[in-house]
Motif scaffolding. Sequence first.
Motif, short mmCIF file in Angstrom:
data_model
loop_
_atom_site.label_atom_id
_atom_site.label_comp_id
_atom_site.label_asym_id
_atom_site.label_seq_id
_atom_site.Cartn_x
_atom_site.Cartn_y
_atom_site.Cartn_z
N ILE A 163 0.88 -1.21 0.03
CA ILE A 163 0.08 0.16 0.08
C ILE A 163 1.08 1.17 -0.18
N SER A 164 0.54 2.19 -0.96
CA SER A 164 1.73 3.11 -1.02
C SER A 164 1.03 4.51 -0.77
N SER A 165 -0.30 4.70 -0.65
CA SER A 165 -0.90 5.94 -0.34
C SER A 165 -2.02 5.69 0.76
N HIS A 166 -2.37 6.99 1.39
CA HIS A 166 -3.38 6.67 2.49
C HIS A 166 -4.61 6.65 1.63
N LYS A 167 -4.93 7.10 0.53
CA LYS A 167 -6.20 6.71 -0.18
C LYS A 167 -6.07 5.08 -0.54
N GLY A 168 -5.08 4.63 -0.89
CA GLY A 168 -4.93 3.38 -1.09
C GLY A 168 -5.17 2.15 0.01
N ALA A 169 -4.75 2.70 1.23
CA ALA A 169 -4.99 2.16 2.43
C ALA A 169 -6.55 1.91 2.52
N GLU A 170 -7.09 3.07 2.34
CA GLU A 170 -8.69 3.17 2.70
C GLU A 170 -9.43 2.06 1.69
N LYS A 171 -8.94 2.30 0.47
CA LYS A 171 -9.59 1.42 -0.73
C LYS A 171 -9.20 -0.12 -0.16
N ALA A 172 -8.10 -0.41 -0.05
CA ALA A 172 -7.62 -1.76 0.30
C ALA A 172 -8.69 -2.46 1.48
N LEU A 173 -8.55 -1.68 2.33
CA LEU A 173 -9.29 -1.98 3.55
C LEU A 173 -10.89 -2.23 3.42
N LEU A 174 -11.33 -1.27 2.63
CA LEU A 174 -12.71 -1.42 2.00
C LEU A 174 -13.16 -2.72 1.37
N PHE A 175 -12.06 -2.88 0.38
CA PHE A 175 -12.14 -4.41 -0.24
C PHE A 175 -12.11 -5.51 0.44
N GLU A 176 -11.23 -5.27 1.38
CA GLU A 176 -10.72 -6.47 2.00
C GLU A 176 -12.10 -6.89 3.27
N ILE A 177 -12.75 -5.91 3.64
CA ILE A 177 -14.12 -6.05 4.75
C ILE A 177 -14.97 -6.77 3.88
N VAL A 178 -15.34 -6.31 2.59
CA VAL A 178 -16.31 -7.09 1.72
C VAL A 178 -15.75 -8.24 1.58
N ARG A 179 -14.71 -8.86 1.23
CA ARG A 179 -14.20 -10.02 0.90
C ARG A 179 -14.17 -10.97 2.03
N GLN A 180 -13.96 -10.34 3.44
CA GLN A 180 -13.83 -11.04 4.43
C GLN A 180 -15.50 -11.66 4.89
N LYS A 181 -16.12 -10.27 4.69
CA LYS A 181 -17.78 -10.72 5.08
C LYS A 181 -18.42 -11.71 4.07
N ASN A 182 -17.94 -11.51 2.76
CA ASN A 182 -18.37 -12.73 1.78
C ASN A 182 -18.09 -14.05 2.11
N VAL A 183 -16.83 -14.23 2.66
CA VAL A 183 -16.19 -15.64 3.12
C VAL A 183 -17.23 -16.18 4.32
N ILE A 184 -17.36 -15.20 5.02
CA ILE A 184 -18.33 -15.47 6.05
C ILE A 184 -19.65 -15.94 6.04
N ARG A 185 -20.00 -15.28 5.21
CA ARG A 185 -21.29 -15.17 4.62
C ARG A 185 -21.83 -16.50 3.79
N ARG A 186 -20.50 -17.10 3.20
CA ARG A 186 -20.82 -18.43 2.57
C ARG A 186 -20.56 -19.56 3.57
N GLY A 187 -20.37 -19.07 4.62
CA GLY A 187 -20.07 -20.37 5.70
C GLY A 187 -18.46 -20.50 5.83
N GLY A 188 -17.63 -19.80 5.11
CA GLY A 188 -16.16 -20.06 5.19
C GLY A 188 -15.57 -19.48 6.46
N ILE A 189 -14.35 -19.75 6.32
CA ILE A 189 -13.51 -19.36 7.37
C ILE A 189 -12.22 -18.31 6.89
N VAL A 190 -12.02 -17.07 7.48
CA VAL A 190 -11.18 -16.35 7.08
C VAL A 190 -9.72 -16.76 7.48
N VAL A 191 -8.68 -17.17 6.50
CA VAL A 191 -7.74 -17.77 7.07
C VAL A 191 -6.65 -16.72 7.11
N GLN A 192 -5.44 -16.79 8.03
CA GLN A 192 -4.63 -15.79 8.35
C GLN A 192 -3.53 -15.94 7.06
#
Lengths: 471, 94, 478
Positions: free
Chosen positions: A217-246
């Motif tokens: 991540i090379s910018s503050h805006k990038g950090a915000e975008k990466a995190l927004l994406f990641e929250i959606v991704r992790q939520k989807n994993v959980i919604r589908r009954g999966g487990i978020v892996v480290q």
Amino acid sequence: MYENRDGIMIGLEVHVQLNRLKTKVFCGCTTDYHNDPPNSHVCPVCLGLPGALPVINKKAVEAAIKVGLALNCRVEEHTQFYRKNYYYPDLPKGFQITQYDFPISSGGYIIIEGEDGEHRVGITRAHMEEDPGRLVHEGTIDKSKYTLIDYNRSGMALLEIVSDPDMRSPKEARRYLDKLRNIVEYLDIFDGDLEGALRVDANISIMGGQRAEIKNISSHKGAEKALLFEIVRQKNVIRRGGIVVQETRHFDEAREITLSMRSKEEAHDYRYFPEPDLVPLKISGWAPAIKATLPELPDARRMRFVEEYGITDDHARALTSELKLAIFYEDVAEKADPRTAAVWVCDVLKGELNYRDMTIEAFKKEHMLSIIELLVSKKITEDGAVEIIRALLDKGGSPEEIVKEKSLLKVEGDIVSIAAAEAIKENPGAVADYNSGKEKALNSLVGAVMKKTKGRADARTAREILLGKLR
Amino acid sequence: MITKKDLEHIGWLARLELSDDEKEKYTPKLNSVLDYFNELDEVDTEGVEPTYHVLQLYNVFRDDEPGIGSITQEEALSNAPKKQDEFFKAPRMM
Amino acid sequence: MATINELKESMHSGSSEEIVAEYLERIEKSKLNAFITVAKESAINRAREIDSKGEKGMFSGIPIAIKDNISTKGIQTTCASKILSGYVPPYDAHVIERLKEAGAIIIGKTNMDEFAMGTSTETSFYGPTRNPWDMERVPGGSSGGSAAAVAGGEAPFSLGSDTGGSVRCPASFCGIVGLKPTYGVISRYGLISYANSLEQIGSFATCVRDVTMLFDVIAGHDSRDSTSVDRIDTHLDARTYASALVNDVKGLKIGVPEEYFDEGTDKGVENSVRDAINTLEELGAKSQIVMMPHTKYALSAYYIIAMSEASSNLARFDGMRYGLRTEDSDWHTTFSQVRAAGFGDEVKRRIMLGTYALSAGYHDRYYLKALKIRTLIKQDFELAFKDVDVLIAPTMPYPAFKIGEKIDDPISLYLSDVDTVPVNLAGVPSISVPCGFSGGLPIGMQIIGKHFDEAAILRTAFTFEENTDFHNKTPEGM
């Protein structure tokens, strides 16, 4: 009270390059390589030539202590360097000199503007390390047939600032980054405008699950975008009954998504051990003297601006959010009305600069003083002042020249009065409308006056004169 | 006791490609050395501090002044097995 | 064989060029394989320059041989490894700068165990060096080339490095004098690291005076090495170590650690060392037995620490900036193949064991444990030195062994270092001097001192040498 319904926990690891030092962290190579050819600021130490040995730059240690203190950390009694053993083409020695047990400072915090007002983010630790070299790929990292290495950056002093997982939204993460950058800029150890000056890794987990580490991540805006994406991704994993892996994920800035980097590279074992070529440091005794020389930090300056200049908290916050802007404002406010100065620097100038992707260095404070002087003495209108600022940014010159060139001097009351009389005479319809209670009709009369005076009349004055004549 | 699988992991960590023959050859040799090292288990080191540095040195610094150690770009690249333009040339990343 | 002062003397009538040419000729005719690189052209050019300018440095015009793990600008430096073949450093080590300032001429780079990992100079990529006393035998290691060169008359003096005995062992096997100073007295800047926390650059010569003169030139603080100490021996009257060379040991208290004379020690070695202690007693010294109960564990502790540090130190050899490069693939594969092709067996073994000793789950059991043992060994020395001024013990448990005799059995090879490694763990100074013969092969005894008390061991060594004749014996035909 902020609810944080998804149980979001974000922690950030921020690498700050101490690029205001004259030399690198373990050797005498100069740090002003940004405009020079590759591999031209190197020596046996930062190239990792056999037999070369590191020696710590004292100023780098002082800078690290400064940052630690500014982040309300404890400066440790005993600190030492370790080797982090891993391979990568940008790493000239096959290990990175960093800190592990006994970092130089730990246990601090900063206050950010959180989701529900002031929010405290803990600083786990701030430790020193060396920067690796820079890799250049032909096209993208996965398609390039070879990799080019430039070691000019190798050995630059880095401070890795690790936060507690205290941020509850991508917005808070961004605010944290803004605040952190702001603080280190105030300390005069860091120039955020240089390439690679600040780099971020983000750790995020939701609903008590495992965390993902997002790199690249090379910018503050990038950090915000990466995190927004990641929250959606992790939520989807959980919604589908999966487990978020480290795991470690790579932020693809162009596509604004994160990608799994799961591979053999995950099988890291850094085999940390104390760097035998460097001796331990006992420098906590330096802290009081360094603390005494700490400059005024953003929060303190913001409060002082409100108190000393009588400006609003919003203005003070915006003005102190960048060190250079704060200094600019303060220089202007000392010679002009501080409140007027705040409006014009903060609301107008800053907006025009942002629009043009320019920094405050592009504008002279003498020009701001002239403009305010012209305004206060009512020689120009507010619209005229905005026009001067735009012209200065776009073409240069001086406010006086622009006033003359664009005929921006405000016209006198008599001329406005004559123009108003003419406008009334020439627009009987509007006058009738106004007299029948349609107040909006006044606006077209004001417009007519402005037209006649080629915009040099003050709109408010024109309105008052018209009202006087219509009564 | 190092197994063949351990050896593969060590070879990966140390970036040493090992042939099957080498794995066969190294495993017993490394284990015999480790067996020997295990004699240290008999020593009670409870409460003993490790000695990382034999001399009690601390706070050794250099000033933030450009040093005399820097070398030219030509010298820096002089030993590079592969270079391109003014860069060292490394293999592809993936 | 000529001493440094004799060479300086001969320069009054002759020239440096003559001296250098003479040594070069001997190197050329030699079958010892003591050198990896002979710097013929630059040595002769430099000799001519010194002759024409009439330079008057401490060692002006005198040739010196340098172990191939010390960085020499413009002269190939390989560590006897394939992975560094062809590497020409762009910078000089601190000791090389000092020697050049003193006018010494680098005649060549000497053979050694690959990356200094060995006790016999057999692991060199460039083939083994032979012992001038018996061509079938090893010269000791890892600085075998530097010792053989001096013993074989191919250089008047030389530099080596001592991580676990790598100067003292070959000095002992080759019948010359070798000094390992206190850790931190000589800058390691430019010494290619094997095990940073243990090693020091050391000097070889045929007599204690020459070793001391060399030590005087290369010792001293260097700001480029954070572990370099800014102090000189407090026991010295003058500012030179040479001033400690007094033929007098009256009142000197010698400690004899019985642990160093265990059942693995050759009888001839034990007798020679005990005789040497008697000789010193006859000259006015007093000896007593001292206990160093942790000596037994020094070997394991030493090897674990050395291998751990080495596994990290040798990570930089990846073929990107210098050295061997194999066919390119993805970077992981290329790194692994470069290193597999470039390192020899013993180096690979030590890298792997060191990697293991530092890895998650084993760090505390091996690496940390070894460092705690190190503390106990150090305390053994501190306790012993409360009662005595120096310790005297065999340098090696036996004389030089045959080439190939131990190379396939790592443990038996490691066991050769049993008497030398405790010194490195404690960081104390030690000098090996010739003290007898066993089966026609030279024997060395080591005189060990307190931290920074090089003066005591040099004086003891000097007195012994002045009153005995062992150092004057030379191998047949040399």
